[in-house]
Motif scaffolding. Sequence first.
Motif, PDB file in Angstrom:
ATOM      1  N   ALA A  41       0.856  -1.192   0.000  1.00  0.00           N
ATOM      2  CA  ALA A  41       0.000   0.000   0.000  1.00  0.00           C
ATOM      3  C   ALA A  41       0.889   1.237   0.000  1.00  0.00           C
ATOM      4  N   TYR A  42       0.542   2.177  -0.850  1.00  0.00           N
ATOM      5  CA  TYR A  42       1.206   3.484  -0.907  1.00  0.00           C
ATOM      6  C   TYR A  42       0.135   4.528  -0.628  1.00  0.00           C
ATOM      7  N   LEU A  43       0.378   5.375   0.360  1.00  0.00           N
ATOM      8  CA  LEU A  43      -0.513   6.490   0.658  1.00  0.00           C
ATOM      9  C   LEU A  43       0.305   7.766   0.560  1.00  0.00           C
ATOM     10  N   GLY A  44      -0.102   8.656  -0.317  1.00  0.00           N
ATOM     11  CA  GLY A  44       0.564   9.944  -0.492  1.00  0.00           C
ATOM     12  C   GLY A  44      -0.351  11.060  -0.005  1.00  0.00           C
ATOM     13  N   PHE A  45       0.069  11.748   1.037  1.00  0.00           N
ATOM     14  CA  PHE A  45      -0.715  12.830   1.620  1.00  0.00           C
ATOM     15  C   PHE A  45      -0.201  14.151   1.077  1.00  0.00           C
ATOM     16  N   SER A  46      -1.025  14.812   0.319  1.00  0.00           N
ATOM     17  CA  SER A  46      -0.699  16.121  -0.233  1.00  0.00           C
ATOM     18  C   SER A  46      -1.982  16.932  -0.209  1.00  0.00           C
ATOM     19  N   ASP A  47      -2.168  17.720   0.860  1.00  0.00           N
ATOM     20  CA  ASP A  47      -3.432  18.441   1.045  1.00  0.00           C
ATOM     21  C   ASP A  47      -3.849  19.138  -0.220  1.00  0.00           C
ATOM     22  N   PRO A  48      -5.077  19.017  -0.612  1.00  0.00           N
ATOM     23  CA  PRO A  48      -6.191  18.381   0.102  1.00  0.00           C
ATOM     24  C   PRO A  48      -6.456  16.944  -0.334  1.00  0.00           C
ATOM     25  N   THR A  49      -5.548  16.334  -1.046  1.00  0.00           N
ATOM     26  CA  THR A  49      -5.834  15.005  -1.595  1.00  0.00           C
ATOM     27  C   THR A  49      -5.033  13.919  -0.895  1.00  0.00           C
ATOM     28  N   LEU A  50      -5.540  12.715  -1.007  1.00  0.00           N
ATOM     29  CA  LEU A  50      -4.861  11.522  -0.546  1.00  0.00           C
ATOM     30  C   LEU A  50      -4.757  10.591  -1.749  1.00  0.00           C
ATOM     31  N   LYS A  51      -3.543  10.247  -2.123  1.00  0.00           N
ATOM     32  CA  LYS A  51      -3.323   9.329  -3.247  1.00  0.00           C
ATOM     33  C   LYS A  51      -3.085   7.938  -2.677  1.00  0.00           C
ATOM     34  N   VAL A  52      -3.866   6.969  -3.127  1.00  0.00           N
ATOM     35  CA  VAL A  52      -3.740   5.607  -2.640  1.00  0.00           C
ATOM     36  C   VAL A  52      -3.531   4.669  -3.819  1.00  0.00           C
ATOM     37  N   LEU A  53      -2.475   3.890  -3.740  1.00  0.00           N
ATOM     38  CA  LEU A  53      -2.224   2.788  -4.660  1.00  0.00           C
ATOM     39  C   LEU A  53      -1.990   1.569  -3.780  1.00  0.00           C
ATOM     40  N   SER A  54      -2.729   0.493  -4.009  1.00  0.00           N
ATOM     41  CA  SER A  54      -2.519  -0.683  -3.170  1.00  0.00           C
ATOM     42  C   SER A  54      -3.013  -1.937  -3.875  1.00  0.00           C
ATOM     43  N   SER A  55      -2.614  -3.057  -3.293  1.00  0.00           N
ATOM     44  CA  SER A  55      -3.111  -4.342  -3.758  1.00  0.00           C
ATOM     45  C   SER A  55      -4.001  -4.986  -2.700  1.00  0.00           C
ATOM     46  N   TYR A  56      -4.380  -4.212  -1.685  1.00  0.00           N
ATOM     47  CA  TYR A  56      -5.303  -4.722  -0.668  1.00  0.00           C
ATOM     48  C   TYR A  56      -6.610  -5.136  -1.329  1.00  0.00           C
ATOM     49  N   PRO A  57      -7.372  -6.012  -0.681  1.00  0.00           N
ATOM     50  CA  PRO A  57      -8.699  -6.343  -1.233  1.00  0.00           C
ATOM     51  C   PRO A  57      -9.498  -5.053  -1.450  1.00  0.00           C
ATOM     52  N   SER A  58     -10.177  -4.971  -2.576  1.00  0.00           N
ATOM     53  CA  SER A  58     -10.867  -3.724  -2.925  1.00  0.00           C
ATOM     54  C   SER A  58     -11.909  -3.329  -1.887  1.00  0.00           C
TER      55      SER A  58
END
Length: 176
Positions: A41-58
């Motif tokens: 899981a990649y979480l990128g915090f850049s106000d006001p957005t949150l960018k998420v890339l992951s292979s976790y169950p949807s």
Amino acid sequence: MAQYDLAFRDFVDALETADDELGFRRAAERFAMRLGYRWFAYLGFSDPTLKVLSSYPSSWAQEYLQNRYEEIDPVIGLARSSQRLFQWDRRTLRLPSPSQQRFFSAAAKFDIRSGATVPIRGGFGRFATFTLAGNEADRIEFPLPEATDILQLAGLSYHAHVYAKLQLGLPRLADA
């Protein structure tokens, strides 16, 4: 050690050729699996957005975003105060609040119970995390400091490529 080194080299090659979210997901998922983890899981915090890339169950990813779990996730909390990669599971994380305990129980329903997280600092308050995760049976004890260094470099490399190629972060001057 050769396993980590080879996996890292292949990972960096995959990052060089990735040019969209799917390419980045595939590269990180393959890297996680090669090191014995089930997900990334990649979480990128850049106000006001949150960018998420992951292979976790949807269904877990959707629940995470809908419930704004990033605000109570103890892994994110620890990453905000850390500089280096750390390993975690329910025993090593402090879960002081009932909401954090419920969060970890919800994650466990998807068999997400342990992992290793790289905290990533960016300029102007930006912050990201790169996590490899699995169940407790997937927990990998890093045998050598070099393995920890490779995972730290992997997280930083992933962030740099995603940030640059997917145009994350501050608006360009022409957009301002």
